[in-house]
Design a protein around this motif. Structure first.
Motif, PDB file in Angstrom:
ATOM      1  N   MET B   1       0.835  -1.214   0.000  1.00  0.00           N
ATOM      2  CA  MET B   1       0.000   0.000   0.000  1.00  0.00           C
ATOM      3  C   MET B   1       0.866   1.259   0.000  1.00  0.00           C
ATOM      4  O   MET B   1       0.605   2.204  -0.741  1.00  0.00           O
ATOM      5  N   THR B   2       1.922   1.284   0.830  1.00  0.00           N
ATOM      6  CA  THR B   2       2.726   2.517   0.900  1.00  0.00           C
ATOM      7  C   THR B   2       3.444   2.796  -0.419  1.00  0.00           C
ATOM      8  O   THR B   2       3.708   3.950  -0.732  1.00  0.00           O
ATOM      9  N   GLU B   3       3.728   1.717  -1.202  1.00  0.00           N
ATOM     10  CA  GLU B   3       4.376   1.958  -2.503  1.00  0.00           C
ATOM     11  C   GLU B   3       3.444   2.757  -3.414  1.00  0.00           C
ATOM     12  O   GLU B   3       3.879   3.711  -4.075  1.00  0.00           O
ATOM     13  N   ILE B   4       2.148   2.367  -3.401  1.00  0.00           N
ATOM     14  CA  ILE B   4       1.178   3.093  -4.234  1.00  0.00           C
ATOM     15  C   ILE B   4       1.102   4.554  -3.793  1.00  0.00           C
ATOM     16  O   ILE B   4       1.096   5.472  -4.616  1.00  0.00           O
ATOM     17  N   LEU B   5       1.079   4.755  -2.457  1.00  0.00           N
ATOM     18  CA  LEU B   5       1.020   6.120  -1.934  1.00  0.00           C
ATOM     19  C   LEU B   5       2.240   6.909  -2.384  1.00  0.00           C
ATOM     20  O   LEU B   5       2.129   8.055  -2.820  1.00  0.00           O
ATOM     21  N   ASP B   6       3.438   6.277  -2.264  1.00  0.00           N
ATOM     22  CA  ASP B   6       4.668   6.950  -2.678  1.00  0.00           C
ATOM     23  C   ASP B   6       4.590   7.379  -4.129  1.00  0.00           C
ATOM     24  O   ASP B   6       4.895   8.526  -4.465  1.00  0.00           O
ATOM     25  N   ILE B   7       4.154   6.440  -4.995  1.00  0.00           N
ATOM     26  CA  ILE B   7       4.112   6.741  -6.428  1.00  0.00           C
ATOM     27  C   ILE B   7       3.138   7.877  -6.705  1.00  0.00           C
ATOM     28  O   ILE B   7       3.462   8.840  -7.419  1.00  0.00           O
ATOM     29  N   ALA B   8       1.943   7.806  -6.073  1.00  0.00           N
ATOM     30  CA  ALA B   8       0.940   8.852  -6.305  1.00  0.00           C
ATOM     31  C   ALA B   8       1.464  10.205  -5.856  1.00  0.00           C
ATOM     32  O   ALA B   8       1.400  11.195  -6.606  1.00  0.00           O
ATOM     33  N   LEU B   9       2.046  10.260  -4.637  1.00  0.00           N
ATOM     34  CA  LEU B   9       2.498  11.551  -4.104  1.00  0.00           C
ATOM     35  C   LEU B   9       3.647  12.106  -4.918  1.00  0.00           C
ATOM     36  O   LEU B   9       3.693  13.295  -5.234  1.00  0.00           O
ATOM     37  N   LEU B  10       4.602  11.228  -5.307  1.00  0.00           N
ATOM     38  CA  LEU B  10       5.749  11.724  -6.063  1.00  0.00           C
ATOM     39  C   LEU B  10       5.325  12.209  -7.444  1.00  0.00           C
ATOM     40  O   LEU B  10       5.872  13.202  -7.937  1.00  0.00           O
ATOM     41  N   SER B  11       4.297  11.535  -8.062  1.00  0.00           N
ATOM     42  CA  SER B  11       3.866  12.043  -9.370  1.00  0.00           C
ATOM     43  C   SER B  11       3.140  13.374  -9.226  1.00  0.00           C
ATOM     44  O   SER B  11       3.312  14.265 -10.062  1.00  0.00           O
ATOM     45  N   PHE B  12       2.381  13.570  -8.111  1.00  0.00           N
ATOM     46  CA  PHE B  12       1.811  14.894  -7.843  1.00  0.00           C
ATOM     47  C   PHE B  12       2.921  15.936  -7.789  1.00  0.00           C
ATOM     48  O   PHE B  12       2.811  17.030  -8.339  1.00  0.00           O
ATOM     49  N   MET B  13       4.016  15.574  -7.076  1.00  0.00           N
ATOM     50  CA  MET B  13       5.106  16.537  -6.889  1.00  0.00           C
ATOM     51  C   MET B  13       5.753  16.892  -8.222  1.00  0.00           C
ATOM     52  O   MET B  13       6.096  18.050  -8.453  1.00  0.00           O
ATOM     53  N   ILE B  14       5.904  15.892  -9.115  1.00  0.00           N
ATOM     54  CA  ILE B  14       6.530  16.169 -10.412  1.00  0.00           C
ATOM     55  C   ILE B  14       5.653  17.121 -11.224  1.00  0.00           C
ATOM     56  O   ILE B  14       6.130  18.121 -11.776  1.00  0.00           O
ATOM     57  N   VAL B  15       4.319  16.828 -11.240  1.00  0.00           N
ATOM     58  CA  VAL B  15       3.390  17.694 -11.982  1.00  0.00           C
ATOM     59  C   VAL B  15       3.468  19.122 -11.456  1.00  0.00           C
ATOM     60  O   VAL B  15       3.579  20.101 -12.219  1.00  0.00           O
ATOM     61  N   LEU B  16       3.477  19.262 -10.104  1.00  0.00           N
ATOM     62  CA  LEU B  16       3.522  20.591  -9.495  1.00  0.00           C
ATOM     63  C   LEU B  16       4.808  21.308  -9.847  1.00  0.00           C
ATOM     64  O   LEU B  16       4.795  22.500 -10.162  1.00  0.00           O
ATOM     65  N   ALA B  17       5.944  20.585  -9.786  1.00  0.00           N
ATOM     66  CA  ALA B  17       7.237  21.223 -10.037  1.00  0.00           C
ATOM     67  C   ALA B  17       7.286  21.774 -11.456  1.00  0.00           C
ATOM     68  O   ALA B  17       7.738  22.906 -11.675  1.00  0.00           O
ATOM     69  N   ILE B  18       6.778  20.969 -12.420  1.00  0.00           N
ATOM     70  CA  ILE B  18       6.773  21.446 -13.813  1.00  0.00           C
ATOM     71  C   ILE B  18       5.872  22.666 -13.940  1.00  0.00           C
ATOM     72  O   ILE B  18       6.224  23.667 -14.573  1.00  0.00           O
ATOM     73  N   ALA B  19       4.684  22.609 -13.283  1.00  0.00           N
ATOM     74  CA  ALA B  19       3.742  23.729 -13.367  1.00  0.00           C
ATOM     75  C   ALA B  19       4.362  24.995 -12.783  1.00  0.00           C
ATOM     76  O   ALA B  19       4.238  26.076 -13.368  1.00  0.00           O
ATOM     77  N   VAL B  20       5.052  24.872 -11.615  1.00  0.00           N
ATOM     78  CA  VAL B  20       5.647  26.056 -10.977  1.00  0.00           C
ATOM     79  C   VAL B  20       6.711  26.662 -11.882  1.00  0.00           C
ATOM     80  O   VAL B  20       6.786  27.886 -12.050  1.00  0.00           O
ATOM     81  N   SER B  21       7.523  25.806 -12.522  1.00  0.00           N
ATOM     82  CA  SER B  21       8.603  26.363 -13.339  1.00  0.00           C
ATOM     83  C   SER B  21       8.056  27.032 -14.597  1.00  0.00           C
ATOM     84  O   SER B  21       8.718  27.887 -15.169  1.00  0.00           O
ATOM     85  N   ARG B  22       6.843  26.667 -15.044  1.00  0.00           N
ATOM     86  CA  ARG B  22       6.291  27.262 -16.256  1.00  0.00           C
ATOM     87  C   ARG B  22       5.405  28.471 -15.976  1.00  0.00           C
ATOM     88  O   ARG B  22       4.963  29.138 -16.897  1.00  0.00           O
ATOM     89  N   MET B  23       5.117  28.752 -14.684  1.00  0.00           N
ATOM     90  CA  MET B  23       4.183  29.831 -14.358  1.00  0.00           C
ATOM     91  C   MET B  23       4.835  31.206 -14.498  1.00  0.00           C
ATOM     92  O   MET B  23       5.961  31.409 -14.067  1.00  0.00           O
ATOM     93  N   GLN B  24       4.092  32.161 -15.071  1.00  0.00           N
ATOM     94  CA  GLN B  24       4.624  33.511 -15.181  1.00  0.00           C
ATOM     95  C   GLN B  24       4.224  34.369 -13.983  1.00  0.00           C
ATOM     96  O   GLN B  24       4.947  35.247 -13.583  1.00  0.00           O
ATOM     97  N   ASN B  25       3.043  34.074 -13.426  1.00  0.00           N
ATOM     98  CA  ASN B  25       2.555  34.850 -12.292  1.00  0.00           C
ATOM     99  C   ASN B  25       3.209  34.328 -11.013  1.00  0.00           C
ATOM    100  O   ASN B  25       3.008  33.175 -10.625  1.00  0.00           O
TER     101      ASN B  25
END
Lengths: 93, 179
Positions: B1-25
Motif C-alpha cells: 500500500m505505501t508503494e502506491i502512496l509513494d508513487i501517487a504523491l511523487l507524481s503529484f510533486m513532479i506535476v507541481l514542479a513542472i507547473a511552478v517552473s512554467r508559471m509567469q505569475n
C-alpha cells in the motif's frame, strides 16, 4: 476500510491539484491550496491508523493551525497587497 | 500500500514542479510551492521522519509562503521573461542533476540494517545518551550536546542571515520614511 478512505483522499487531492493548476481566478487557487492543506491533515490522520501508529495525530493538528494562519496571510496579501497593512487604517482613508 | 502512496504523491510533486517552473505569475507560483511543501511533508511522514515533516510543514508551507508573499509585495508579481536561450545554464543543470543521480546509486536501501548510519554511533546514542545527558529524547541530546558545536555554528549562520535581511529591508523602510 482505511485503504478505501486513503484512495478517496488521494482522488480528492488530485482534483484539488487540477483546480490549483487550471485556475482560472486567484481565489480558486487560494481555496485549492487551503483544501490541499486539509487533505494533508486527513491523509496523515488516516495514515496513522493504516500503519497502526495513531500518534501521528499530533502532527495533523499542527498542520491545521499552520494551514489556517497561512490562508489568513495569503488573503490579507490579496486584499491589501501588503502583509503589514492595518485594515482599520485602510477603512478610514 | 505505501508503494502506491509513494508513487501517487511523487507524481503529484513532479506535476507541481513542472507547473511552478512554467508559471509567469509569481503569486500563483508562491501558492503552488505551498502545496509542494505539504506534499513533501507527507512523503517525510511516510518515510518515518516525523520531526523533519514537522519542520517542513512549519517552515515550508507556513513561514516561507508568507515570506515569499512579503517579497512579492516589495517587488513585483510578474516574472521577467528572458528571451535568449541560455545553453550554458541548461548544461550546468544537466551535469549537476546527473551527478546527484549518480551519487544516489551508492546509497544503501531504505531501512537496510547494515547501512553505515545504523552501524556507526547510533547504538551508543541509544544506549548511553539517557544516562550521560539525562534527557529522554535522543534527538534532542544529539543536537544540543553531542553535536553542540555543530548546532552553535548553524545558529550563527542563521543569525548572520537574519542580520543581513534586516539590514537590506531596513534600507528600504528608511527610504519610505524619508519620502
Amino acid at each position: 476500510m482505511f485503504i478505501a478512505a486513503m484512495i478517496g483522499i488521494l482522488v480528492t487531492m488530485a482534483l484539488a491539484l487540477c483546480r490549483a493548476l487550471l485556475g482560472p481566478t486567484v481565489y480558486d487557487r487560494i481555496l485549492s491550496v487551503n483544501m490541499f492543506g486539509t487533505k494533508t491533515v486527513l491523509f496523515i490522520a488516516v495514515l496513522g491508523f493504516l500503519t497502526d501508529r495513531p500518534d501521528f495525530l499530533d502532527l495533523a493538528l499542527i498542520y491545521v493551525l499552520i494551514n489556517f494562519i497561512g490562508t489568513l496571510a495569503v488573503l490579507k496579501f490579496v486584499t491589501y497587497n501588503d502583509l503589514g497593512a492595518d485594515p482599520e487604517e485602510q477603512n478610514r482613508t | 500500500m505505501t508503494e502506491i502512496l509513494d508513487i501517487a504523491l511523487l507524481s503529484f510533486m513532479i506535476v507541481l514542479a513542472i507547473a511552478v517552473s512554467r508559471m509567469q505569475n509569481l503569486f500563483m507560483a508562491a501558492m503552488m510551492t505551498g502545496i509542494f511543501s505539504f506534499l513533501s511533508a507527507i512523503v517525510f511522514t511516510l518515510l518515518d521522519a516525523v520531526d523533519v515533516a514537522f519542520t517542513e510543514a512549519a517552515v515550508g508551507a507556513g513561514v516561507s509562503t508568507v515570506l515569499l508573499l512579503g517579497t512579492l509585495s516589495l517587488t513585483t508579481r510578474e516574472e521577467k521573461i528572458v528571451k535568449k536561450n541560455n545553453a550554458l545554464a541548461l548544461l550546468v543543470v544537466l551535469i549537476t542533476g546527473s551527478a546527484l543521480i549518480y551519487g544516489t546509486l551508492d546509497m544503501p536501501n531504505y531501512g537496510d540494517p547494515n547501512a553505515p548510519v545504523h552501524q556507526h554511533v547510533a547504538d551508543r546514542y541509544i544506549e548511553k545518551s539517557g544516562e550521560e545527558m539525562g534527557i529522554p529524547n535522543i534527538v534532542t541530546s544529539v543536537l544540543a550536546s553531542y553535536r553542540g558545536y555543530d548546532t552553535l555554528g548553524e545558529v550563527t549562520v542563521i543569525f548572520t542571515a537574519g542580520i543581513g535581511v534586516i539590514l537590506l529591508l531596513g534600507h528600504i523602510w528608511r527610504k519610505e520614511d524619508e519620502q
